[in-house]
Design a protein around this motif. Structure first.
Motif, mmCIF file in Angstrom:
data_model
loop_
_atom_site.group_PDB
_atom_site.id
_atom_site.type_symbol
_atom_site.label_atom_id
_atom_site.label_comp_id
_atom_site.label_asym_id
_atom_site.label_seq_id
_atom_site.Cartn_x
_atom_site.Cartn_y
_atom_site.Cartn_z
ATOM 1 N N ALA A 7 -7.095 10.947 -0.962
ATOM 2 C CA ALA A 7 -7.038 11.766 0.251
ATOM 3 C C ALA A 7 -5.849 12.712 0.167
ATOM 4 O O ALA A 7 -4.864 12.414 -0.486
ATOM 5 N N PRO A 8 -5.898 13.860 0.849
ATOM 6 C CA PRO A 8 -4.760 14.774 0.830
ATOM 7 C C PRO A 8 -3.553 14.132 1.509
ATOM 8 O O PRO A 8 -3.719 13.401 2.480
ATOM 9 N N GLN A 61 0.833 -1.217 0.000
ATOM 10 C CA GLN A 61 0.000 0.000 0.000
ATOM 11 C C GLN A 61 0.862 1.259 0.000
ATOM 12 O O GLN A 61 0.672 2.153 -0.826
ATOM 13 N N PHE A 84 2.724 1.750 -3.309
ATOM 14 C CA PHE A 84 1.898 2.252 -4.418
ATOM 15 C C PHE A 84 1.599 3.737 -4.241
ATOM 16 O O PHE A 84 1.612 4.510 -5.189
ATOM 17 N N VAL A 85 1.286 4.108 -3.008
ATOM 18 C CA VAL A 85 0.942 5.511 -2.769
ATOM 19 C C VAL A 85 2.175 6.388 -3.019
ATOM 20 O O VAL A 85 2.094 7.432 -3.678
ATOM 21 N N ARG A 90 -6.289 6.340 -0.539
ATOM 22 C CA ARG A 90 -5.205 7.170 -0.010
ATOM 23 C C ARG A 90 -4.713 8.166 -1.041
ATOM 24 O O ARG A 90 -4.313 9.272 -0.706
ATOM 25 N N ILE A 91 -4.756 7.770 -2.317
ATOM 26 C CA ILE A 91 -4.338 8.704 -3.359
ATOM 27 C C ILE A 91 -5.340 9.869 -3.428
ATOM 28 O O ILE A 91 -4.968 11.020 -3.621
ATOM 29 N N ALA A 98 -7.820 0.518 -1.142
ATOM 30 C CA ALA A 98 -7.176 1.335 -0.101
ATOM 31 C C ALA A 98 -6.187 2.313 -0.729
ATOM 32 O O ALA A 98 -6.085 3.463 -0.304
ATOM 33 N N VAL A 99 -5.480 1.846 -1.750
ATOM 34 C CA VAL A 99 -4.520 2.730 -2.416
ATOM 35 C C VAL A 99 -5.264 3.879 -3.097
ATOM 36 O O VAL A 99 -4.879 5.042 -2.965
ATOM 37 N N HIS A 149 2.824 6.725 -6.641
ATOM 38 C CA HIS A 149 1.903 7.672 -7.269
ATOM 39 C C HIS A 149 2.372 9.108 -7.070
ATOM 40 O O HIS A 149 2.362 9.919 -7.991
ATOM 41 N N ARG A 150 2.842 9.385 -5.836
ATOM 42 C CA ARG A 150 3.293 10.757 -5.557
ATOM 43 C C ARG A 150 4.588 11.066 -6.288
ATOM 44 O O ARG A 150 4.921 12.221 -6.520
#
Lengths: 157, 243
Positions: B33-34, A25, A28-29, B30-31, B26-27, A32-33
């Motif tokens: 969300a700020p 998780q 991946f996040v 979260r993406i 979930a990803v 993305h950033r």
């Protein structure tokens, strides 16, 4: 799906299921950033696998654990898992010997063999997941296979 | 390859992997969300993942195209799903030549090279059955001259390559479903672009079409695609009638 391989890489690197899931998780996040830094001409999968593996390794280090696969594989040698035809062709003694030799390798050697042959990744993705150069994967694979052969008493001339 | 490498590969089936969780919702949450305040965003992610998965996905769709590569992981079966801001200019129905030659069901099955499900029992027999050797089998129903329902089957993930690509603009709603254990994605709310893998082995950007409501199902050996003016329940009913 691609998630499955990311999860297995994270599990090997983290040595724990919950940490592996969090690592995927978070990876991946973060990916993305960080997409702004991703080169469009580079392959996407090795890039994200590297990020996920890094996250998982950081969790293992902070928890002070060993990498995850070897003890699992040893447990599987007891015969609970359904073997593929190829695995079924190996005698129980041979499986035990192979797993014992794999587990006895030092962590770097074991990691590279697990990624290349158990996870069935190519050299480029193995390099990405381990955070090393492709040439290092080649040389480590060859050295680790040599050490396994020695341990199995099958040293080649 | 030498013997020891083969033996190590054979060991892979003996490894007991823990069941992997589907992290995509979930990803996506979260993406959406700020990013700041880690503790808050984690808690928010969990809450969103549990309660607002669909809403979170819809919000995630507004990310600009360069940032959507991560969401390619929402792909299903051998279909790749890309999120885009704008759709390319394409025809509104599938170019018939992409669907191959008209034939019989028996011949289509023989030439497909992958497991082909029969037409849905709940529908009359298809007006046409078309096949592209080794690549896809399509069932077509017409209403007057217009295509009313199109069911296409393509080889599943076993080939490890994507053979279907979809560009999804923000107006399209994406719902992930499970149909009798098979993963599925329902796309509705507006048109999306569809491309099929061309004979060159790549997607031909000028030979796609704009599709309406579509259900994609990953049946392992086959990825099933149903396009028509259908509700989600009707589309799922067609899938269940294809056994």
């Amino acid at each position: 799906m691609h998630q499955a391989i990311a999860f297995r890489i994270a599990f090997v690197a983290a040595g724990d299921r919950a940490d592996a899931e969090e690592a995927v998780q978070d990876g991946f996040v973060k990916a993305h950033r960080a997409l702004g830094r991703f080169r469009d001409d580079a392959p996407f999968r090795p890039w994200i696998l590297r990020i996920v593996a890094n996250e998982a390794r950081n969790r293992r280090r902070s928890a002070g654990r060993r990498a995850g696969l070897a003890p699992r594989a040893a447990a599987a040698a007891s015969g609970d898992a359904a073997p593929s035809p190829e695995a079924a062709a190996l005698s129980h003694e041979r499986r035990d010997a192979l797993l014992a030799a794999l587990c006895a390798l030092d962590e770097r050697d074991r990691e590279v063999l697990v990624h290349r042959f158990i996870l069935d990744l190519g050299e480029e993705e193995t390099a990405a997941a381990l955070g090393v150069r492709r040439g290092t994967v080649k040389s480590r694979t060859s050295r680790a296979l040599g050490r396994m052969r020695s341990a199995l008493g099958e040293e080649r001339p | 390859m030498n013997g020891l490498e083969q033996e190590l590969r054979a060991l892979a089936s003996l490894v007991e992997w823990p069941e992997d969780a589907d992290v995509a919702p979930a990803v996506a949450a979260r993406i959406a969300a700020p990013p700041p305040r880690r503790r808050t965003s984690l808690r928010l992610a969990v809450a969103l993942a549990l309660v607002l998965v669909l809403l979170a996905l819809a919000v995630a769709l507004v990310v600009p195209p360069a940032r959507t590569a991560i969401l390619d992981w929402l792909g299903i079966g051998s279909a790749r799903i890309e999120l885009v801001d704008e759709l390319p200019a394409l025809p509104l129905t599938a170019p018939i030549e992409l669907l191959g030659q008209p034939t019989t069901l028996a011949d289509a099955r023989r030439r497909a090279g992958f497991p082909v499900s029969p037409p849905p029992r709940s529908e009359p027999a298809p007006d046409e059955i078309r096949v592209v050797d080794g690549r896809r089998v399509s069932y077509l129903w017409r209403d007057g001259g217009a295509l009313r329902l199109l069911v296409t089957q393509v080889p599943g993930l076993l080939q490890r390559t994507e053979v279907l690509k979809k560009l999804i603009p923000p107006s399209v709603r994406i719902e992930r479903l499970t149909i009798d254990g098979d993963g599925a994605v329902f796309l509705a709310g507006g048109p999306h672009a569809v491309y099929l893998l061309g004979p060159s082995g790549s997607f031909e950007e000028d030979r796609g079409w704009l599709a309406g409501t579509t259900l994609l199902v990953d049946r392992g050996g086959t990825t099933l695609r149903i396009e028509g003016d259908l509700t989600r329940e009707q589309a799922v009913g067609l899938v269940r009638a294809m056994t």
